[in-house]
Scaffold this motif. Structure first.
Motif, PDB file in Angstrom:
ATOM      1  N   ILE A  61      53.654 -19.785  31.862  1.00 38.82           N
ATOM      2  CA  ILE A  61      53.397 -21.217  32.028  1.00 38.82           C
ATOM      3  C   ILE A  61      53.193 -21.547  33.502  1.00 38.82           C
ATOM      4  O   ILE A  61      52.269 -22.287  33.867  1.00 38.82           O
ATOM      5  CB  ILE A  61      54.555 -22.034  31.419  1.00 38.82           C
ATOM      6  N   ILE A  62      54.041 -20.979  34.358  1.00 43.13           N
ATOM      7  CA  ILE A  62      53.906 -21.209  35.804  1.00 43.13           C
ATOM      8  C   ILE A  62      52.548 -20.697  36.286  1.00 43.13           C
ATOM      9  O   ILE A  62      51.881 -21.341  37.110  1.00 43.13           O
ATOM     10  CB  ILE A  62      55.060 -20.538  36.568  1.00 43.13           C
ATOM     11  N   LEU A  64      49.672 -20.391  34.614  1.00 43.45           N
ATOM     12  CA  LEU A  64      48.576 -21.248  34.184  1.00 43.45           C
ATOM     13  C   LEU A  64      48.569 -22.578  34.939  1.00 43.45           C
ATOM     14  O   LEU A  64      47.515 -23.048  35.371  1.00 43.45           O
ATOM     15  CB  LEU A  64      48.661 -21.487  32.678  1.00 43.45           C
ATOM     16  N   VAL A  65      49.735 -23.166  35.131  1.00 40.14           N
ATOM     17  CA  VAL A  65      49.811 -24.437  35.866  1.00 40.14           C
ATOM     18  C   VAL A  65      49.401 -24.242  37.325  1.00 40.14           C
ATOM     19  O   VAL A  65      48.676 -25.062  37.892  1.00 40.14           O
ATOM     20  CB  VAL A  65      51.232 -25.038  35.752  1.00 40.14           C
ATOM     21  N   ALA A  66      49.869 -23.152  37.946  1.00 43.52           N
ATOM     22  CA  ALA A  66      49.506 -22.898  39.349  1.00 43.52           C
ATOM     23  C   ALA A  66      48.004 -22.675  39.487  1.00 43.52           C
ATOM     24  O   ALA A  66      47.379 -23.151  40.443  1.00 43.52           O
ATOM     25  CB  ALA A  66      50.272 -21.691  39.882  1.00 43.52           C
ATOM     26  N   THR A  67      47.424 -21.965  38.546  1.00 39.26           N
ATOM     27  CA  THR A  67      45.982 -21.724  38.608  1.00 39.26           C
ATOM     28  C   THR A  67      45.200 -23.018  38.426  1.00 39.26           C
ATOM     29  O   THR A  67      44.222 -23.266  39.133  1.00 39.26           O
ATOM     30  CB  THR A  67      45.568 -20.703  37.533  1.00 39.26           C
ATOM     31  N   LEU A  68      45.618 -23.850  37.506  1.00 37.47           N
ATOM     32  CA  LEU A  68      44.916 -25.110  37.269  1.00 37.47           C
ATOM     33  C   LEU A  68      45.166 -26.145  38.368  1.00 37.47           C
ATOM     34  O   LEU A  68      44.509 -27.181  38.387  1.00 37.47           O
ATOM     35  CB  LEU A  68      45.307 -25.668  35.898  1.00 37.47           C
ATOM     36  N   SER A  69      46.091 -25.845  39.283  1.00 35.63           N
ATOM     37  CA  SER A  69      46.301 -26.755  40.420  1.00 35.63           C
ATOM     38  C   SER A  69      45.117 -26.713  41.389  1.00 35.63           C
ATOM     39  O   SER A  69      45.086 -27.477  42.350  1.00 35.63           O
ATOM     40  CB  SER A  69      47.597 -26.405  41.148  1.00 35.63           C
ATOM     41  N   GLY A  78      46.916 -22.102  44.929  1.00 31.66           N
ATOM     42  CA  GLY A  78      47.196 -22.194  43.492  1.00 31.66           C
ATOM     43  C   GLY A  78      46.736 -20.979  42.712  1.00 31.66           C
ATOM     44  O   GLY A  78      47.522 -20.373  41.973  1.00 31.66           O
ATOM     45  N   GLY A  82      48.882 -18.106  40.811  1.00 27.59           N
ATOM     46  CA  GLY A  82      48.594 -17.875  39.397  1.00 27.59           C
ATOM     47  C   GLY A  82      48.303 -16.417  39.082  1.00 27.59           C
ATOM     48  O   GLY A  82      48.721 -15.911  38.050  1.00 27.59           O
ATOM     49  N   GLY A 107      46.142 -17.401  33.061  1.00 23.67           N
ATOM     50  CA  GLY A 107      46.423 -17.743  34.456  1.00 23.67           C
ATOM     51  C   GLY A 107      45.878 -16.692  35.405  1.00 23.67           C
ATOM     52  O   GLY A 107      45.324 -17.004  36.464  1.00 23.67           O
TER      53      GLY A 107
END
Length: 138
Positions: A61-62, A64-69, A78, A82, A107
């Motif tokens: 989850i971290i 995917l969220v970091a990549t989408l940042s 980001g 990711g 991610g």
């Protein structure tokens, strides 16, 4: 006339001492009524039930969220985070006996794609500005 019990016998039940009584019902000593079966194991706690959870789930989850940042302006940081956490999530899931971690995989892949796009954009930006400078537009 009653016969005395042997010294190794339990005087209350008539059974030999040291042998567990599994088939006999449990009675409350003060009231002489049945209290129900006694559990042979400890109740399951929260930590024991979490052992069946994927160990790389949170890292996925971290990742995917970091990549989408990237869409929030973290163009290099980001996706780099990711990629690293996606790799760690996939490795932790495989070592834990689970299948491939989907969020960690996405991610990781999207991090590589977004860094690639950022590098290509930077190269295009530098080359366009260099050509414009040579032609005298600056």
């Amino acid at each position: 006339m009653s016969t005395p019990l042997a010294p190794q016998d339990n005087q209350h039940t008539g059974q030999r001492a040291g042998r567990p009584q599994f088939d006999r019902p449990q009675f409350d000593q003060h009231r002489d009524h049945y209290t129900g079966p006694q559990p042979l194991y400890a109740p399951q706690t929260q930590m024991q039930s979490r052992t069946n959870e994927d160990p790389g789930k949170v890292l996925g989850i971290i990742s995917l969220v970091a990549t989408l940042s990237t869409f929030l302006g973290f163009n290099f940081l980001g996706p780099a985070v990711g990629i690293v956490t996606g790799y760690m999530a996939r490795r932790a899931s495989k070592e834990g006996g689970f299948g491939d971690n989907e969020m960690g995989k996405w991610g990781f892949i999207l991090g590589i794609v977004f860094i690639g796009i950022a590098v290509v954009g930077a190269i295009l930006g530098i080359s366009i500005s260099a050509i414009a400078a040579m032609m005298g537009y600056f």
